[in-house]
Design a protein around this motif. Structure first.
Motif, PDB file in Angstrom:
ATOM      1  N   THR A 123       0.856  -1.189   0.000  1.00  0.00           N
ATOM      2  CA  THR A 123       0.000   0.000   0.000  1.00  0.00           C
ATOM      3  C   THR A 123       0.892   1.239   0.000  1.00  0.00           C
ATOM      4  O   THR A 123       2.080   1.161   0.367  1.00  0.00           O
ATOM      5  CB  THR A 123      -0.898   0.049   1.256  1.00  0.00           C
ATOM      6  OG1 THR A 123      -0.069   0.207   2.414  1.00  0.00           O
ATOM      7  CG2 THR A 123      -1.739  -1.226   1.373  1.00  0.00           C
ATOM      8  N   PRO A 124       0.365   2.385  -0.376  1.00  0.00           N
ATOM      9  CA  PRO A 124       1.179   3.601  -0.346  1.00  0.00           C
ATOM     10  C   PRO A 124       1.727   3.916   1.049  1.00  0.00           C
ATOM     11  O   PRO A 124       2.836   4.442   1.167  1.00  0.00           O
ATOM     12  CB  PRO A 124       0.190   4.692  -0.808  1.00  0.00           C
ATOM     13  CG  PRO A 124      -0.765   3.964  -1.694  1.00  0.00           C
ATOM     14  CD  PRO A 124      -0.945   2.624  -1.045  1.00  0.00           C
ATOM     15  N   GLU A 125       0.962   3.577   2.097  1.00  0.00           N
ATOM     16  CA  GLU A 125       1.440   3.855   3.463  1.00  0.00           C
ATOM     17  C   GLU A 125       2.743   3.119   3.766  1.00  0.00           C
ATOM     18  O   GLU A 125       3.564   3.591   4.564  1.00  0.00           O
ATOM     19  CB  GLU A 125       0.377   3.465   4.490  1.00  0.00           C
ATOM     20  CG  GLU A 125      -0.864   4.368   4.502  1.00  0.00           C
ATOM     21  CD  GLU A 125      -1.935   3.906   3.541  1.00  0.00           C
ATOM     22  OE1 GLU A 125      -3.070   4.413   3.634  1.00  0.00           O
ATOM     23  OE2 GLU A 125      -1.649   3.024   2.704  1.00  0.00           O
ATOM     24  N   GLU A 126       2.939   1.957   3.144  1.00  0.00           N
ATOM     25  CA  GLU A 126       4.159   1.174   3.400  1.00  0.00           C
ATOM     26  C   GLU A 126       5.408   1.833   2.827  1.00  0.00           C
ATOM     27  O   GLU A 126       6.535   1.416   3.137  1.00  0.00           O
ATOM     28  CB  GLU A 126       4.005  -0.237   2.828  1.00  0.00           C
ATOM     29  CG  GLU A 126       2.990  -1.090   3.571  1.00  0.00           C
ATOM     30  CD  GLU A 126       2.924  -2.509   3.030  1.00  0.00           C
ATOM     31  OE1 GLU A 126       3.916  -2.967   2.425  1.00  0.00           O
ATOM     32  OE2 GLU A 126       1.873  -3.155   3.198  1.00  0.00           O
ATOM     33  N   LEU A 127       5.228   2.860   2.008  1.00  0.00           N
ATOM     34  CA  LEU A 127       6.395   3.568   1.491  1.00  0.00           C
ATOM     35  C   LEU A 127       7.191   4.248   2.603  1.00  0.00           C
ATOM     36  O   LEU A 127       8.372   4.573   2.423  1.00  0.00           O
ATOM     37  CB  LEU A 127       5.952   4.627   0.470  1.00  0.00           C
ATOM     38  CG  LEU A 127       5.421   4.100  -0.874  1.00  0.00           C
ATOM     39  CD1 LEU A 127       4.830   5.237  -1.689  1.00  0.00           C
ATOM     40  CD2 LEU A 127       6.532   3.407  -1.664  1.00  0.00           C
ATOM     41  N   GLN A 128       6.548   4.461   3.748  1.00  0.00           N
ATOM     42  CA  GLN A 128       7.241   5.122   4.850  1.00  0.00           C
ATOM     43  C   GLN A 128       8.436   4.313   5.345  1.00  0.00           C
ATOM     44  O   GLN A 128       9.374   4.869   5.927  1.00  0.00           O
ATOM     45  CB  GLN A 128       6.262   5.378   6.015  1.00  0.00           C
ATOM     46  CG  GLN A 128       5.057   6.238   5.652  1.00  0.00           C
ATOM     47  CD  GLN A 128       5.439   7.618   5.155  1.00  0.00           C
ATOM     48  OE1 GLN A 128       6.445   8.180   5.567  1.00  0.00           O
ATOM     49  NE2 GLN A 128       4.635   8.174   4.245  1.00  0.00           N
ATOM     50  N   ARG A 129       8.431   3.008   5.124  1.00  0.00           N
ATOM     51  CA  ARG A 129       9.558   2.177   5.570  1.00  0.00           C
ATOM     52  C   ARG A 129      10.528   1.894   4.417  1.00  0.00           C
ATOM     53  O   ARG A 129      11.458   1.104   4.570  1.00  0.00           O
ATOM     54  CB  ARG A 129       9.064   0.867   6.174  1.00  0.00           C
ATOM     55  CG  ARG A 129       8.322  -0.054   5.208  1.00  0.00           C
ATOM     56  CD  ARG A 129       7.955  -1.376   5.873  1.00  0.00           C
ATOM     57  NE  ARG A 129       7.253  -2.281   4.972  1.00  0.00           N
ATOM     58  CZ  ARG A 129       7.859  -3.057   4.076  1.00  0.00           C
ATOM     59  NH1 ARG A 129       9.171  -3.040   3.964  1.00  0.00           N
ATOM     60  NH2 ARG A 129       7.143  -3.863   3.297  1.00  0.00           N
ATOM     61  N   HIS A 130      10.298   2.524   3.270  1.00  0.00           N
ATOM     62  CA  HIS A 130      11.164   2.322   2.113  1.00  0.00           C
ATOM     63  C   HIS A 130      12.021   3.553   1.851  1.00  0.00           C
ATOM     64  O   HIS A 130      11.750   4.644   2.357  1.00  0.00           O
ATOM     65  CB  HIS A 130      10.326   2.026   0.861  1.00  0.00           C
ATOM     66  CG  HIS A 130       9.867   0.597   0.762  1.00  0.00           C
ATOM     67  ND1 HIS A 130      10.592  -0.375   0.129  1.00  0.00           N
ATOM     68  CD2 HIS A 130       8.749  -0.008   1.237  1.00  0.00           C
ATOM     69  CE1 HIS A 130       9.947  -1.528   0.193  1.00  0.00           C
ATOM     70  NE2 HIS A 130       8.811  -1.335   0.865  1.00  0.00           N
TER      71      HIS A 130
ATOM     72  N   LEU B 126      -4.992   9.201  -2.012  1.00  0.00           N
ATOM     73  CA  LEU B 126      -3.974   9.376  -0.981  1.00  0.00           C
ATOM     74  C   LEU B 126      -2.857  10.254  -1.534  1.00  0.00           C
ATOM     75  O   LEU B 126      -2.505  10.163  -2.712  1.00  0.00           O
ATOM     76  CB  LEU B 126      -3.388   8.038  -0.549  1.00  0.00           C
ATOM     77  CG  LEU B 126      -4.274   7.082   0.261  1.00  0.00           C
ATOM     78  CD1 LEU B 126      -3.537   5.760   0.473  1.00  0.00           C
ATOM     79  CD2 LEU B 126      -4.641   7.697   1.600  1.00  0.00           C
ATOM     80  N   VAL B 127      -2.289  11.076  -0.678  1.00  0.00           N
ATOM     81  CA  VAL B 127      -1.121  11.868  -1.037  1.00  0.00           C
ATOM     82  C   VAL B 127      -0.050  11.583   0.005  1.00  0.00           C
ATOM     83  O   VAL B 127      -0.288  11.709   1.212  1.00  0.00           O
ATOM     84  CB  VAL B 127      -1.438  13.376  -1.068  1.00  0.00           C
ATOM     85  CG1 VAL B 127      -0.186  14.164  -1.410  1.00  0.00           C
ATOM     86  CG2 VAL B 127      -2.525  13.666  -2.088  1.00  0.00           C
ATOM     87  N   ILE B 128       1.132  11.160  -0.448  1.00  0.00           N
ATOM     88  CA  ILE B 128       2.198  10.725   0.449  1.00  0.00           C
ATOM     89  C   ILE B 128       3.396  11.646   0.332  1.00  0.00           C
ATOM     90  O   ILE B 128       3.823  12.004  -0.781  1.00  0.00           O
ATOM     91  CB  ILE B 128       2.636   9.277   0.107  1.00  0.00           C
ATOM     92  CG1 ILE B 128       1.459   8.308   0.224  1.00  0.00           C
ATOM     93  CG2 ILE B 128       3.792   8.836   0.998  1.00  0.00           C
ATOM     94  CD1 ILE B 128       0.919   8.149   1.620  1.00  0.00           C
ATOM     95  N   ASP B 129       3.949  12.051   1.462  1.00  0.00           N
ATOM     96  CA  ASP B 129       5.235  12.753   1.483  1.00  0.00           C
ATOM     97  C   ASP B 129       6.332  11.696   1.465  1.00  0.00           C
ATOM     98  O   ASP B 129       6.577  11.022   2.468  1.00  0.00           O
ATOM     99  CB  ASP B 129       5.362  13.627   2.730  1.00  0.00           C
ATOM    100  CG  ASP B 129       4.435  14.831   2.684  1.00  0.00           C
ATOM    101  OD1 ASP B 129       4.416  15.511   1.650  1.00  0.00           O
ATOM    102  OD2 ASP B 129       3.727  15.076   3.679  1.00  0.00           O
ATOM    103  N   ALA B 130       6.946  11.512   0.298  1.00  0.00           N
ATOM    104  CA  ALA B 130       7.954  10.463   0.145  1.00  0.00           C
ATOM    105  C   ALA B 130       9.249  10.865   0.860  1.00  0.00           C
ATOM    106  O   ALA B 130       9.784  11.952   0.633  1.00  0.00           O
ATOM    107  CB  ALA B 130       8.221  10.220  -1.331  1.00  0.00           C
TER     108      ALA B 130
END
Length: 300
Positions: free
Chosen positions: A183-190, A214-218
């Protein structure tokens, strides 16, 4: 009172429109000092002040605005009259100035310019690569290329190339080590490869699935402002990149990159060449647009 020359009136319109002797001189092909002297001579000949000048700026006076309002449609009509007989001279000639972001400029070079060179060898295409959204009229451009949603309402848009889709990509080696995000939320650990926009702001990654947005701050230790470099960084295993599919298609096809989060990517966006709708279209720009339209019909 001696009648001003057409060259002087055209020069006045350029100065009054650009609000700059330098930019007007670039458009006309003369020196700013020469243009400034010509405007003073025009004012003396007409017996009225047309421009307010300071050390940093130039702007029309009330009389200058009135003259500008009458001259612009008159000169546009003159251009139309001249363009109407252009076809009788045989080959189309002239220069087309295009403003485009780097990724699209690459497509123009690979896709459009070879056809322009083949069909219209006397047409020069001058491409300025720029990521910022600008006013193409005040910038002295004949046309620009942008996402359809970014084209100003007073412009005419001609679809160009297949729709653009944004995708997340990473190298097989990176994904073998860190796993695929579900999921996009899992990008936080990448490790994410950040994208700095021309304004200086960081691009926020946008996702969409079944009406959910969803909008993610990468987050990541690498930030770049060029999509080709982002693709290269992803191929080196430095993290996940969020890029236009055009930029990564070669690396995906030969296995150097893999897509992730495909079910979450936003809908494709159209790309268009756009130009002012209130002006006569010069023959060189018309030839450029005709090539774009023909190639778009043949595109998958």
């Amino acid at each position: 009172m001696p009648r001003p020359s057409l060259n002087d009136l055209t020069a006045f319109v350029a100065v009054a429109t650009h609000r700059s002797f330098r930019r007007a001189a670039d458009e006309i092909g003369t020196a700013p000092s020469t243009l400034s002297h010509a405007m003073r001579a025009l004012e003396e000949r007409m017996g009225v002040r047309l421009l307010n000048r300071t050390t940093r700026s130039v702007s029309p006076t009330e009389a200058g605005f009135r003259l500008l309002d009458r001259l612009q449609p008159a000169l546009a009509s003159l251009d139309e009259a001249l363009d109407s007989v252009a076809g009788f001279r045989g080959n189309v000639a002239g220069t087309v100035r295009i403003n485009a972001p780097r990724l699209v400029a690459g497509l123009l070079v690979r896709w459009v310019l070879p056809q322009i060179a083949k069909r219209h060898p006397d047409v020069t295409v001058d491409i300025v690569v720029e990521g910022r959204l600008i006013d193409i009229v005040s910038g002295g451009f004949d046309a620009g290329v942008r996402l359809l949603g970014s084209v100003p309402k007073d412009m005419i848009a001609v679809p160009f190339a297949p729709p653009l889709t944004f995708i997340c990509v990473a190298s097989p080696a990176y994904l073998d080590r860190f796993g695929d995000p579900g999921t996009p939320e899992e990008l936080q650990r990448h490790h994410c490869i950040g994208h700095r926009m021309p304004s200086g702001k960081f691009y926020r990654w946008e996702f969409e699935r079944v009406g959910q947005e969803l909008v993610i701050d990468a987050n990541g230790s690498i930030v770049l402002d060029d999509e080709e470099l982002m693709v290269e960084a992803a191929m080196e295993g430095l993290g996940i990149a969020y890029v236009a599919d055009w930029a990564a298609e070669a690396a995906i096809s030969d296995g150097r990159l893999r897509k992730v989060l495909t079910a979450w990517m936003p809908a494709p966006e159209g790309v268009a060449v756009y130009y002012p709708g209130h002006r006569a279209v010069p023959p060189a720009l018309r030839a450029f647009l005709d090539v774009v339209k023909d190639l778009r019909k043949k595109a998958p």
